[in-house]
Design a protein around this motif. Structure first.
Motif, PDB file in Angstrom:
ATOM      1  N   ILE A   1       0.880  -1.175   0.000  1.00  0.00           N
ATOM      2  CA  ILE A   1       0.000   0.000   0.000  1.00  0.00           C
ATOM      3  C   ILE A   1       0.913   1.220   0.000  1.00  0.00           C
ATOM      4  N   TYR A   2       0.957   1.999  -1.077  1.00  0.00           N
ATOM      5  CA  TYR A   2       1.903   3.109  -1.128  1.00  0.00           C
ATOM      6  C   TYR A   2       1.420   4.251  -2.030  1.00  0.00           C
ATOM      7  N   ASN A   3       1.917   5.444  -1.696  1.00  0.00           N
ATOM      8  CA  ASN A   3       1.648   6.683  -2.441  1.00  0.00           C
ATOM      9  C   ASN A   3       0.160   7.024  -2.525  1.00  0.00           C
TER      10      ASN A   3
ATOM     11  N   ASN B   1       2.684  -7.223   5.442  1.00  0.00           N
ATOM     12  CA  ASN B   1       2.262  -6.242   4.447  1.00  0.00           C
ATOM     13  C   ASN B   1       3.125  -4.997   4.606  1.00  0.00           C
ATOM     14  N   GLN B   2       3.219  -4.196   3.554  1.00  0.00           N
ATOM     15  CA  GLN B   2       4.009  -2.971   3.606  1.00  0.00           C
ATOM     16  C   GLN B   2       3.135  -1.767   3.301  1.00  0.00           C
ATOM     17  N   VAL B   3       3.243  -0.759   4.165  1.00  0.00           N
ATOM     18  CA  VAL B   3       2.482   0.483   4.041  1.00  0.00           C
ATOM     19  C   VAL B   3       3.500   1.618   4.061  1.00  0.00           C
ATOM     20  N   TYR B   4       3.707   2.298   2.937  1.00  0.00           N
ATOM     21  CA  TYR B   4       4.748   3.318   2.888  1.00  0.00           C
ATOM     22  C   TYR B   4       4.410   4.449   1.916  1.00  0.00           C
ATOM     23  N   ASP B   5       4.996   5.605   2.224  1.00  0.00           N
ATOM     24  CA  ASP B   5       4.873   6.810   1.390  1.00  0.00           C
ATOM     25  C   ASP B   5       3.427   7.253   1.175  1.00  0.00           C
ATOM     26  N   ASN B   6       2.562   7.034   2.172  1.00  0.00           N
ATOM     27  CA  ASN B   6       1.172   7.476   2.120  1.00  0.00           C
ATOM     28  C   ASN B   6       0.990   8.739   2.953  1.00  0.00           C
ATOM     29  N   THR B   7      -0.070   9.469   2.690  1.00  0.00           N
ATOM     30  CA  THR B   7      -0.523  10.548   3.557  1.00  0.00           C
ATOM     31  C   THR B   7      -1.812  10.064   4.198  1.00  0.00           C
TER      32      THR B   7
ATOM     33  N   ILE C   1       5.488  -0.432   8.433  1.00  0.00           N
ATOM     34  CA  ILE C   1       4.851   0.880   8.279  1.00  0.00           C
ATOM     35  C   ILE C   1       5.990   1.892   8.241  1.00  0.00           C
ATOM     36  N   ARG C   2       6.245   2.549   7.092  1.00  0.00           N
ATOM     37  CA  ARG C   2       7.387   3.463   7.018  1.00  0.00           C
ATOM     38  C   ARG C   2       7.130   4.619   6.048  1.00  0.00           C
ATOM     39  N   ASN C   3       7.788   5.738   6.348  1.00  0.00           N
ATOM     40  CA  ASN C   3       7.794   6.928   5.479  1.00  0.00           C
ATOM     41  C   ASN C   3       6.405   7.458   5.144  1.00  0.00           C
ATOM     42  N   ASN C   4       5.469   7.371   6.082  1.00  0.00           N
ATOM     43  CA  ASN C   4       4.132   7.920   5.891  1.00  0.00           C
ATOM     44  C   ASN C   4       4.009   9.248   6.625  1.00  0.00           C
ATOM     45  N   VAL C   5       3.128  10.103   6.165  1.00  0.00           N
ATOM     46  CA  VAL C   5       2.713  11.270   6.932  1.00  0.00           C
ATOM     47  C   VAL C   5       1.417  10.851   7.614  1.00  0.00           C
ATOM     48  N   ILE C   6       1.424  10.801   8.952  1.00  0.00           N
ATOM     49  CA  ILE C   6       0.261  10.365   9.719  1.00  0.00           C
ATOM     50  C   ILE C   6      -0.046  11.491  10.710  1.00  0.00           C
ATOM     51  N   ALA C   7      -1.141  12.232  10.492  1.00  0.00           N
ATOM     52  CA  ALA C   7      -1.403  13.420  11.307  1.00  0.00           C
ATOM     53  C   ALA C   7      -2.889  13.728  11.389  1.00  0.00           C
TER      54      ALA C   7
END
Length: 148
Positions: A87-89, A109-115, A135-141
Motif C-alpha cells: 500500500i503506497y503513495n 504487508n508494507q504500508v509506505y509513502d502514504n498521507t 509501516i514506514r515513510n508515511n505522513v500520519i497526522a
C-alpha cells in the motif's frame, strides 16, 4: 470523481486468493477516487493466498478535488490472513474509522509513502494478531484518536 455514488459495502474488494492485482498506479492518470462507500474504501482479505497486490497512488475518502467524501469505515483494510501486499503513495483521509487497518493475522504487508490524515479514529491501527507489517515513510497526522 466530482460526485459521489455510494456503494452499499466496500468500494473495492480483493479477497479469497486474489493476487498480483493493481489498484491505481504510479502516475496521476492511474489514480482512482475511492470514496463515499458504506464500508471500506478497499478491503484486502479472506485467504493467505490474497497476496502481492499493489494499492498505489489512489485517493481514499476524498473527492477529485481533495475535499472530504469519506468512506463509512476504514479507508484501507487488510484482514483475514492477507499477506505480502503493498500500500503506497495513497492519500487516505476523512474516513469514518481508521485510515489504514490490519486485523485477524494480516501479516508481512508494507504500508509506505502514504498521507494518512483526518480520519475519525486512528491513522494506522494494527490488531487481531497482525504481525511483521512494515509501516514506514508515511505522513500520519490529525486523526481523531491515535496516529499509530
Amino acid at each position: 470523481g466530482t460526485s459521489i455514488s455510494k456503494n452499499q459495502a466496500d468500494g473495492v474488494d480483493f479477497e479469497d486468493g486474489a493476487n498480483n492485482n493493481w489498484l491505481g498506479g504510479t502516475s496521476e492518470l492511474e489514480r482512482n477516487i475511492v470514496s463515499g462507500n458504506q464500508s471500506e474504501g478497499i478491503e484486502v482479505s479472506h485467504n493467505s493466498r490474497t497476496q502481492f497486490n499493489h494499492v498505489a497512488g489512489n485517493w481514499f475518502g476524498v473527492d477529485a478535488f481533495g475535499d472530504p467524501a469519506g468512506n463509512g469505515d476504514n479507508g484501507v483494510s487488510m484482514e483475514d490472513l492477507a499477506n505480502n501486499n503493498y500500500i503506497y503513495n495513497n492519500l487516505i483521509s476523512h474516513n469514518g474509522d481508521s485510515g489504514f487497518r490490519t486485523w485477524v493475522l494480516a501479516d508481512e504487508n508494507q504500508v509506505y509513502d502514504n498521507t494518512i490524515t483526518n480520519n475519525k479514529r486512528n491513522g494506522v491501527y494494527l490488531f487481531g494478531g497482525s504481525q511483521h507489517n512494515l509501516i514506514r515513510n508515511n505522513v500520519i497526522a490529525n486523526n481523531s484518536d491515535r496516529g499509530v
